[in-house]
Design a protein around this motif. Sequence first.
Motif, PDB file in Angstrom:
ATOM      1  N   GLY A 206       1.616   2.270  -7.675  1.00  0.00           N
ATOM      2  CA  GLY A 206       1.014   1.820  -6.421  1.00  0.00           C
ATOM      3  C   GLY A 206       0.034   0.684  -6.665  1.00  0.00           C
ATOM      4  O   GLY A 206       0.018  -0.312  -5.932  1.00  0.00           O
ATOM      5  N   LEU A 207      -0.754   0.811  -7.724  1.00  0.00           N
ATOM      6  CA  LEU A 207      -1.741  -0.214  -8.064  1.00  0.00           C
ATOM      7  C   LEU A 207      -1.059  -1.539  -8.415  1.00  0.00           C
ATOM      8  O   LEU A 207      -1.425  -2.605  -7.910  1.00  0.00           O
ATOM      9  N   HIS A 208      -0.053  -1.441  -9.270  1.00  0.00           N
ATOM     10  CA  HIS A 208       0.677  -2.639  -9.676  1.00  0.00           C
ATOM     11  C   HIS A 208       1.314  -3.335  -8.475  1.00  0.00           C
ATOM     12  O   HIS A 208       1.217  -4.543  -8.310  1.00  0.00           O
ATOM     13  N   ASP A 209       1.945  -2.536  -7.608  1.00  0.00           N
ATOM     14  CA  ASP A 209       2.654  -3.114  -6.468  1.00  0.00           C
ATOM     15  C   ASP A 209       1.674  -3.694  -5.454  1.00  0.00           C
ATOM     16  O   ASP A 209       1.960  -4.689  -4.790  1.00  0.00           O
ATOM     17  N   LEU A 210       0.494  -3.061  -5.343  1.00  0.00           N
ATOM     18  CA  LEU A 210      -0.528  -3.587  -4.437  1.00  0.00           C
ATOM     19  C   LEU A 210      -0.951  -4.984  -4.883  1.00  0.00           C
ATOM     20  O   LEU A 210      -1.139  -5.884  -4.061  1.00  0.00           O
ATOM     21  N   GLN A 211      -1.099  -5.143  -6.193  1.00  0.00           N
ATOM     22  CA  GLN A 211      -1.533  -6.453  -6.689  1.00  0.00           C
ATOM     23  C   GLN A 211      -0.544  -7.535  -6.286  1.00  0.00           C
ATOM     24  O   GLN A 211      -0.927  -8.621  -5.861  1.00  0.00           O
ATOM     25  N   ARG A 212       0.750  -7.197  -6.379  1.00  0.00           N
ATOM     26  CA  ARG A 212       1.761  -8.210  -6.032  1.00  0.00           C
ATOM     27  C   ARG A 212       1.826  -8.457  -4.529  1.00  0.00           C
ATOM     28  O   ARG A 212       1.899  -9.598  -4.085  1.00  0.00           O
ATOM     29  N   ILE A 213       1.758  -7.407  -3.740  1.00  0.00           N
ATOM     30  CA  ILE A 213       1.856  -7.607  -2.287  1.00  0.00           C
ATOM     31  C   ILE A 213       0.598  -8.309  -1.765  1.00  0.00           C
ATOM     32  O   ILE A 213       0.659  -9.112  -0.836  1.00  0.00           O
TER      33      ILE A 213
END
Lengths: 311, 351
Positions: A206-213
């Motif tokens: 979730g953290l990784h994907d948040l950074q990209r979005i």
Amino acid sequence: MKELVVISGKGGTGKTSVVAAFAALAGNAALADCDVDAANLHLLLDPQVQESHEFVGGSIAVIDPEKCTSCGLCEELCRFGAAHDCGLNRQGMPAPFEIETVACEGCGVCAHFCPEGAIKMQETVNGQWFISETRHGPMVHARLGIAEENSGKLVSLVREKSREVAASHGCGVIIVDGSPGIGCPVIASLTGAKLALIITEPTLSGLHDLQRISELTKHFGIPAMVSVNKYDLNGDIAERIEGVARDGGMGIGGRVRYDPVFTKAMLHRQSVVEYTDKGASADLRMLWDTVQAQLADSSAQATTTGEGDGK
Amino acid sequence: MGAEWAVAKARAQAVGAEWVADKAQAVADVVWAKAVVVVAASALAMVAAVDAVVEVEAAAVGASRSRSQSIRVTIASGKGGTGKTTVAANLAYTLAQNGAEVHFVDCDVEEPNGYIFLKPDIERTRTVGILTPKVDRELCTGCGKCGEICQYGAIVVVKKTVLTFPTLCNGCGGCALVCPEDAITEIPREIGVIEEGMAGKVRFSQGVLNVGEARAVPIIRELTRKPLGKTVIFDAPPGTSCPVVESVRSSDYTVLVTEPTPFGLNDLELAVGMMRELKKPFAVVINRADTGDDRVKDYCAEQGIQVPLEIPDSREIAEAYSRGELIAEAVPGYSEGLMKLHEFISQELQR
């Protein structure tokens, strides 16, 4: 018109459940389900379809076997591996070439250069879209055909229609249910929105994907707000996520607790806030209040900077 | 005859590597696949397409192996967040622990997460580009033919002046081919990268789409046609549209991971529709099997879809996942289920 887009980067973080809850709380919002290749909002809002239309998103190449001389130019020119040599026919002669429909991107290069004029571009129905009524307001939704392309175009169409419907129904806000990822359907659901609410979960994914979005919302200049769903699954990561959000200049939308009521409400085809007042339902109400305040704020800002669209 | 033909075509192709690899896959089931490899190997060496040769060999060898024991499995799902990456990463790890030569390929290039669990050492990074037009204004006469052929609005001619919009271009090459003045050359524009390395015993590849780019498919296409290992696990993106289709196309078997909820069922039905459209074999894994209701199971039974594995809901698994741990290491008993799943797939492919 204020448009709120709910997205997540990572799939399965609870976007659609949040959108359904907001729909119930808002009273008179227009709804747009832009997760066109795996739409779910209709399962909670039980839309009564008023209008249904075919979506013609593009075209694909079709080879006329009578005219094809199997010269192979289409296969040579096609960058998408869609034109295929079919070997020999029963008489031992070269068989006509074929187009693999799912691989064809509709560029038309093969049709343009075929020396026999044997290839035609044929418009394809890539899906359907609907205007419906729900117990919480009008809804525009769609269904991309199986294994079809042009999801971005269909998303843009759904958003355009939702603006028309919102205007005719006098809705003050459009709530858009986005799709996971950061690619074309997500870009199409984001552009021009007043606010993006990013629903995430307290996991390293979730953290990784948040950074990209969040890079994506920044790229397109859309104000964003972050809410951690199931925050109590891992409190440390929930805090890290909120830290990343603050550092990135995003708002914090409030946390939502891990609660089996999400699944239970879904089984009853209801939003969480209709199903119960307790637990995560209370969290979602607070989240909606925060988001509403931010929406009012950001539209005020837009008006003062002259970017408002006159509502 | 087919072999000579293949060689001639490979030579003709400026970007031959891609074409040859596709070709080799297309012919993999045909008896003369090996002949193509041999002839192509000698002929192509002269045109310095060494990569292409390696890929032809890999694809052909892959084809013959698939009849013995090598398998390419895609882990997909309609709905996001059902546990694709968890199943894919743990399956890769478990098989490698049991002595298999495993290659994990993360095709969810928009949000790749497999690395969080497998923790690879990235040894190589290379960019993936698509060819976009560059117009020589000295040569351009503003005839407008490029704008006519372009279906994506990526090149337009306004008042005899040509304008390009690279982010809309899908790299079909039509404009360069159609230009009567040869004023258009194609230059690669980076849309993402492919990273490769080792994660313990698991060979690891992932694609990463640059933020702001819309087109994931070219990266996935590149990932799935690489020379791949003996046992390949593709981790697909969620959904049922083009990026997923691209992740499923080149594999032998697909596992659809779902959850027993109305959303899970709805999206499973879409994913099943996709698999049937593609005419590819598949089975279903039900994750968090004891939440929700029985409708997913009933649906699979009605449709004659096999469910070789059900994974119970567990806070222990959810927490280990949140910390980026491999469940197969953190939770005892988890890997047995995955070994059975692998056995099931192997048997299905031998039938």
